[in-house]
Write a protein that holds these residues in place. Structure first.
Motif, PDB file in Angstrom:
ATOM      1  N   PHE A  37       0.828  -1.215   0.000  1.00  0.00           N
ATOM      2  CA  PHE A  37       0.000   0.000   0.000  1.00  0.00           C
ATOM      3  C   PHE A  37       0.858   1.259   0.000  1.00  0.00           C
ATOM      4  O   PHE A  37       0.568   2.220  -0.726  1.00  0.00           O
ATOM      5  N   ASP A  38       1.906   1.291   0.792  1.00  0.00           N
ATOM      6  CA  ASP A  38       2.748   2.481   0.904  1.00  0.00           C
ATOM      7  C   ASP A  38       4.010   2.414   0.052  1.00  0.00           C
ATOM      8  O   ASP A  38       4.838   3.326   0.106  1.00  0.00           O
ATOM      9  N   ASP A  39       4.159   1.348  -0.710  1.00  0.00           N
ATOM     10  CA  ASP A  39       5.331   1.207  -1.577  1.00  0.00           C
ATOM     11  C   ASP A  39       5.169   2.124  -2.781  1.00  0.00           C
ATOM     12  O   ASP A  39       4.243   1.963  -3.578  1.00  0.00           O
ATOM     13  N   PRO A  40       6.053   3.110  -2.971  1.00  0.00           N
ATOM     14  CA  PRO A  40       5.898   4.064  -4.084  1.00  0.00           C
ATOM     15  C   PRO A  40       5.994   3.417  -5.464  1.00  0.00           C
ATOM     16  O   PRO A  40       5.543   4.007  -6.455  1.00  0.00           O
ATOM     17  N   LYS A  41       6.564   2.222  -5.546  1.00  0.00           N
ATOM     18  CA  LYS A  41       6.657   1.538  -6.830  1.00  0.00           C
ATOM     19  C   LYS A  41       5.376   0.795  -7.189  1.00  0.00           C
ATOM     20  O   LYS A  41       5.244   0.307  -8.316  1.00  0.00           O
ATOM     21  N   CYS A  42       4.476   0.694  -6.239  1.00  0.00           N
ATOM     22  CA  CYS A  42       3.239  -0.073  -6.447  1.00  0.00           C
ATOM     23  C   CYS A  42       2.087   0.890  -6.737  1.00  0.00           C
ATOM     24  O   CYS A  42       1.663   1.639  -5.851  1.00  0.00           O
ATOM     25  N   HIS A  43       1.588   0.853  -7.951  1.00  0.00           N
ATOM     26  CA  HIS A  43       0.550   1.789  -8.372  1.00  0.00           C
ATOM     27  C   HIS A  43      -0.820   1.100  -8.347  1.00  0.00           C
ATOM     28  O   HIS A  43      -1.126   0.269  -9.198  1.00  0.00           O
ATOM     29  N   TYR A 235       4.815  -5.800  -9.068  1.00  0.00           N
ATOM     30  CA  TYR A 235       4.188  -4.476  -9.157  1.00  0.00           C
ATOM     31  C   TYR A 235       3.219  -4.423 -10.342  1.00  0.00           C
ATOM     32  O   TYR A 235       2.134  -3.848 -10.251  1.00  0.00           O
ATOM     33  N   TRP A 236       3.626  -5.040 -11.450  1.00  0.00           N
ATOM     34  CA  TRP A 236       2.727  -5.070 -12.608  1.00  0.00           C
ATOM     35  C   TRP A 236       1.436  -5.812 -12.265  1.00  0.00           C
ATOM     36  O   TRP A 236       0.331  -5.362 -12.580  1.00  0.00           O
TER      37      TRP A 236
END
Length: 456
Positions: A37-43, A235-236
């Motif tokens: 949730f807070d990972d900037p790489k995870c959109h 992430y994808w």
């Protein structure tokens, strides 16, 4: 005058007991750990929008073992595995001396393995409409009005799918005929599967407006298994799952029920990236406790079998007459194996794992081994090495539920839910009682609690 007062009393009483939400949609993103949730790489804009307008938990404690079938069953029963009976993704049958798979529902219907009521059982009993789209351990569920099971085989998919739903799918061009083909394709078919399953769910929402619908999305888990957690492929897949959540939200808008719907976005477990596998059977073979026939099947005179369950290992003593002696001999040796972080004896199953003993359920093991970070278990009888390197790294789950990497994500948003609240921690046993409260259906026997701090 009396008649008017009675009418007023009826209206006030009805309003006082009105359910906060007419519809609850439960979405499980398999393998969606809390840190995404807070990972900037995870959109994940759709999920984050729901959280901004609702409530999220920084982390959710899952059930042990942190595997798919066990935890999805906890999510819809609100009780620990020792009660609901789906103890792992499989179990070892002591009489047949072989593993019996529960994943992906190849053998048993829901009523044969789930021992306690589910939220969809309760909703159906209250006269509500229910649906499940590839929800684990729900095959053949009599209380799901529209469903397809979480299976691989095309024959089972269609045998246990609701005939009307399958007929509608074919008429609408939803590619249900691709089920087995996309399952066989592995990771290459996972996004297509989630696409197809979401099409089925959105069709159900728009045509039938179910009061409760549960859907299981599979892409993220698969790519994490292949590559590890928090990598480009994961992430994808997380973003692809987010797109499917957006599809479900749009479906409620098109159905005209968005303002009456609560969304629950959650998961079954987090993930560990591992570089080594532990084979306890190889260690036990060296001391003669495990014997194999041609390195493939368990010999009749084997006294023990160690069943891998990802980051945990279920050790079954098959020589009942010498059980205690054997446990005294093997427990300290297994505890000293590289990568074994903990050993849980049967007497501690309830307090540490929320399981019951083998005396209460023969499918339970006699001993449980817990893997450290960076390790998982394997149980091949063909292996001779105890520690097997894995290169490149891969991903696993099944570890101890209090491992920080195994906590799951949780978002609840919509009808009956507060806005802008962040919870520090919760448990997955809290999900069903909270959904029951939203729907206004009784669910008195849950182990978890209602997340009242999240509700209006």
């Amino acid at each position: 005058m009396l008649e008017r007062l009675l009418v007023l009393f009826f209206v006030v009483t009805t309003l006082a007991h009105a359910a906060p939400a007419e519809h609850v949609i439960l979405v499980s993103i398999d393998g969606w750990a809390h840190h995404y949730f807070d990972d900037p790489k995870c959109h994940m804009p759709a999920v984050k929008a729901l959280a901004a307008n609702g409530v999220r938990s920084k982390r959710m404690e899952c059930s042990f073992p942190t595997v798919t079938w066990t935890n999805h069953t906890t999510l819809v029963t609100g009780v620990h595995p020792g009660k609901h009976g789906v103890l792992a993704n499989e179990y070892f049958d002591r009489e047949q001396r072989k593993k019996i798979p529960l994943i992906p529902d190849p053998l048993f219907n829901k009523d044969e393995i789930v021992k306690t009521p589910t939220i969809y059982d309760a909703a159906k009993a209250a006269g509500m409409k229910t649906a499940g789209v590839i929800w684990p351990a729900s095959r053949g569920a009599k209380t799901l009005d529209w469903t397809v099971p979480d299976v691989f085989e095309q024959e089972l998919f269609e045998k246990y799918g609701t005939p009307e739903l399958l007929e509608d799918a074919r008429a609408a061009g939803i590619p249900i005929e691709k089920q087995m083909e996309w399952c066989k394709a592995g990771n290459a078919g996972k996004a297509q599967r989630d696409y197809m399953y979401t099409l089925l769910a959105t069709h159900i929402i728009k045509k039938h407006k179910p009061n409760f619908l549960a859907i299981h999305l599979v892409s993220l888990d698969s790519f994490e298994h292949a590559h590890g957690r928090q990598v480009a492929e994961a992430y994808w897949a997380a973003n692809d799952s987010d797109n499917r959540v957006a599809d479900l939200v749009r479906a409620t808008e098109e159905a005209g029920i968005r303002d009456k719907t609560a969304f629950v976005i959650t998961t079954d477990h987090g993930f560990v990236t591992y570089t080594k596998s532990i084979n306890a059977n190889s260690a036990l073979k060296k001391d003669g406790f495990v014997k194999a026939v041609l390195g493939k099947s368990l010999a009749p005179d084997s006294q023990v079998f160690a069943m891998a369950e990802g980051g945990s290992c279920f050790v079954y003593v098959l020589d009942a007459a010498n059980r205690e002696t054997i446990l005294q001999q093997i427990t300290p040796k297994l505890a000293k194996l590289e990568g074994v972080e903990g050993v849980v004896e049967s007497k501690d199953f309830d307090s540490k794992l929320h399981h019951i003993t083998t005396a209460q359920d023969g499918r339970e093991p006699d001993l449980v081994l817990l893997a450290a970070d960076g390790y998982t278990f394997t149980d091949s009888l063909a292996d001779s090495e105890v520690i097997i390197p894995n290169d490149p790294p891969k991903g696993a789950h099944g570890h101890f539920q209090l491992d920080p990497n195994l906590y799951g994500g949780f978002v609840i948003s919509g009808a009956g839910v507060k806005q802008g609240v962040v919870l520090d921690e919760m448990k997955n046993i809290d999900v069903t009682p909270t959904m029951a409260k939203l729907l206004g259906v009784p669910f008195p026997d849950a182990d978890g609690r209602v997340l009242n701090e999240a509700l209006k």
